[in-house]
Design an enzyme around this catalytic site. Structure first.
Site, PDB file in Angstrom:
ATOM      1  N   LYS A 112      40.466  50.129  57.322  1.00 39.88           N
ATOM      2  CA  LYS A 112      41.627  49.296  56.996  1.00 39.88           C
ATOM      3  C   LYS A 112      41.559  47.926  57.659  1.00 39.88           C
ATOM      4  CE  LYS A 112      44.699  52.722  55.269  1.00 39.88           C
ATOM      5  NZ  LYS A 112      45.967  53.334  55.112  1.00 39.88           N
ATOM      6  N   LYS A 195      37.505  56.722  48.234  1.00 39.15           N
ATOM      7  CA  LYS A 195      38.691  57.591  48.116  1.00 39.15           C
ATOM      8  C   LYS A 195      39.717  56.999  47.142  1.00 39.15           C
ATOM      9  CE  LYS A 195      42.043  57.597  51.221  1.00 39.15           C
ATOM     10  NZ  LYS A 195      43.322  58.001  51.789  1.00 39.15           N
ATOM     11  N   LYS A 198      46.310  54.522  47.426  1.00 40.70           N
ATOM     12  CA  LYS A 198      47.448  53.729  46.943  1.00 40.70           C
ATOM     13  C   LYS A 198      47.151  52.239  47.049  1.00 40.70           C
ATOM     14  CE  LYS A 198      50.709  56.624  49.290  1.00 40.70           C
ATOM     15  NZ  LYS A 198      50.362  56.458  50.704  1.00 40.70           N
TER      16      LYS A 198
HETATM   17  N1  AQP Z   1      42.212  60.592  47.700  1.00 40.15           N
HETATM   18  C1  AQP Z   1      42.824  61.580  48.339  1.00 40.15           C
HETATM   19  N2  AQP Z   1      42.451  62.862  48.143  1.00 40.15           N
HETATM   20  C2  AQP Z   1      43.092  63.887  48.792  1.00 40.15           C
HETATM   21  N3  AQP Z   1      44.107  63.684  49.643  1.00 40.15           N
HETATM   22  C3  AQP Z   1      44.515  62.415  49.864  1.00 40.15           C
HETATM   23  N4  AQP Z   1      45.476  61.874  50.637  1.00 40.15           N
HETATM   24  C4  AQP Z   1      45.469  60.532  50.489  1.00 40.15           C
HETATM   25  N5  AQP Z   1      44.508  60.163  49.644  1.00 40.15           N
HETATM   26  C5  AQP Z   1      43.897  61.310  49.230  1.00 40.15           C
HETATM   27  C6  AQP Z   1      46.398  62.652  51.454  1.00 40.15           C
HETATM   28  O1  AQP Z   1      47.716  62.284  51.081  1.00 40.15           O
HETATM   29  C7  AQP Z   1      48.568  62.317  52.228  1.00 40.15           C
HETATM   30  C8  AQP Z   1      49.389  61.062  52.301  1.00 40.15           C
HETATM   31  O2  AQP Z   1      48.647  59.971  52.636  1.00 40.15           O
HETATM   32  P1  AQP Z   1      49.334  58.660  53.239  1.00 40.15           P
HETATM   33  O3  AQP Z   1      50.502  58.271  52.450  1.00 40.15           O
HETATM   34  O4  AQP Z   1      49.570  58.828  54.693  1.00 40.15           O
HETATM   35  O5  AQP Z   1      48.248  57.588  53.073  1.00 40.15           O
HETATM   36  P2  AQP Z   1      46.710  57.633  53.093  1.00 40.15           P
HETATM   37  O6  AQP Z   1      46.140  58.876  53.625  1.00 40.15           O
HETATM   38  O7  AQP Z   1      46.248  56.412  53.781  1.00 40.15           O
HETATM   39  O8  AQP Z   1      46.507  57.656  51.538  1.00 40.15           O
HETATM   40  P3  AQP Z   1      46.404  56.510  50.522  1.00 40.15           P
HETATM   41  O9  AQP Z   1      46.956  57.003  49.259  1.00 40.15           O
HETATM   42  O10 AQP Z   1      45.013  56.025  50.533  1.00 40.15           O
HETATM   43  O11 AQP Z   1      47.403  55.397  51.029  1.00 40.15           O
HETATM   44  P4  AQP Z   1      47.164  53.917  51.539  1.00 40.15           P
HETATM   45  O12 AQP Z   1      46.345  53.255  50.488  1.00 40.15           O
HETATM   46  O13 AQP Z   1      48.551  53.385  51.663  1.00 40.15           O
HETATM   47  O14 AQP Z   1      46.457  54.000  52.836  1.00 40.15           O
HETATM   48  C9  AQP Z   1      47.677  62.566  53.427  1.00 40.15           C
HETATM   49  O15 AQP Z   1      47.754  63.948  53.759  1.00 40.15           O
HETATM   50  C10 AQP Z   1      46.294  62.249  52.925  1.00 40.15           C
HETATM   51  O16 AQP Z   1      45.300  63.003  53.584  1.00 40.15           O
END
Ligand code: AQP
Length: 332
Positions: A112, A195, A198
């Protein structure tokens, strides 16, 4: 079992969030002896650029997605991280016993912060300490997350052990990760080596829980594959990242193994597989999207659920915070 997990209100939830985490939240909620706490992690969401005008509404939307995905507010507490102040208070206490070197090894921070780590905020760097506080303040025994959060969870265990050793106590519980299913790491539809996220600037990279049937079908149609047909074995998918991702998503949606998907589709082309996958995704997501839209039409109802969840979370977290403060020798 005491369960804690959360999602950041950074944008709409996507299929990775659902298959990797939310679906397991619902499974754990239905375990006979479980007590579940599911939070909208808004304090985590502000560690990178965000829109203050949209934060409260995004918070409601994530809560609505939890409920639409199957979390039952009558069984599980749904709450807002920033409303339960003990999370931040415990974070400070734990930060005094977390080594910077350990935080520097966190891959999410490296991803990040990118090349500009020197300019990244302290909040982004300390994110895993807040995550540890989120979990340890509930004395959670299990944490259902996707594969990407495994390293942070290891650190939470490590911080709990450090606290207990330093203060010769058993106050904090080392939580177990709950990472199960075929899709613990759903990849981007555009690039199977990244991955699904969002924050990916490309909308085409992910299927949102708010996408309609047409959008889902279009995104899957454009998803990365290769010229080869589907193979007979999972081993043959090695190196074919786009293909592996679609087979994995199919398996997770249908709740079968990847091998079973290949038994059905071996030798077939993507022109046949992709529409079948799109149908499956729509079948699962359409009722959730409808429910989410209904909930979003009644924000007061969502707020009522969050206020009740906050209250329950407040009571439990104050108890742990007091124990920790006493153990650490603070004046009272
Ligand atoms: N691609 C993924 N596959 C499986 N699990 C996933 N998680 C996130 N992406 C995947 C799981 O979703 C939960 C919530 O995640 P978060 O909101 O804390 O953010 P994150 O892990 O950083 O996921 P994002 O979607 O990639 O968000 P941004 O882009 O905002 O950082 C967690 O349990 C995560 O493991």
């Amino acid at each position: 079992m005491r369960i804690l997990s959360g999602m950041q209100p950074t944008s709409h939830l996507h299929l990775g969030n659902y298959l990797g985490a939310l679906r397991n939240w619902v499974k754990l909620q239905d375990e006979p002896d479980s007590e579940c706490f599911y939070m909208v992690a808004d304090l985590h969401a502000i560690t990178q650029d965000y829109d203050p005008e949209g934060l409260a509404q995004a918070t409601r939307e994530i809560a609505a997605a939890f409920i639409a995905g199957g979390v039952d507010p009558a069984q599980s507490s749904i709450f807002v991280q920033s409303s339960v102040t003990a999370h931040s208070e415990l974070m400070w206490l734990l930060s005094t016993m977390t080594q910077m070197g350990k935080l520097e090894r966190m891959t999410q921070f490296k991803d990040k912060a990118g090349k500009n780590a020197e300019r990244a905020g302290l909040g982004l760097f300390a994110y895993p300490v807040l995550m540890a506080a989120d979990i340890l303040i509930y004395k959670a025994t299990h944490v259902p997350v996707g594969e990407d959060q495994k390293q942070h969870l290891e650190l939470s265990r490590d911080i709990a052990a450090t606290f207990n050793t330093k203060y010769k106590t058993e106050t904090l519980i080392q939580p177990e990760p709950y990472i199960v299913g075929e899709a613990t790491r759903v990849m981007s539809l555009q690039d199977g080596s990244k991955k699904m996220s969002k924050s990916d600037p490309s909308e085409k990279s992910r299927i949102n829980m708010t996408d309609d049937a047409d959008t889902i079908a279009k995104k899957i149609k454009k998803a990365q594959t290769d010229p080869e047909p589907l193979p007979e074995t999972v081993e043959e998918l090695e190196g074919r990242v786009g293909a592996l991702n679609l087979v994995t998503i199919y398996a997770a949606l249908a709740e079968v193994s990847r091998a079973e998907v290949l038994t059905q589709y071996a030798g077939k082309g993507w022109g046949e597989f992709k529409p079948a996958l799109a149908d499956l995704a729509v079948e699962m997501l359409a009722p959730m999207t409808e429910r989410m839209n209904q909930l979003m039409d009644d924000p007061l109802e969502i707020d009522k659920i969050l206020v009740a969840g906050n209250e329950k979370a407040h009571q439990i977290t104050q108890k742990t915070l007091k124990e920790v403060q006493e153990t650490m020798g603070f004046w009272k």
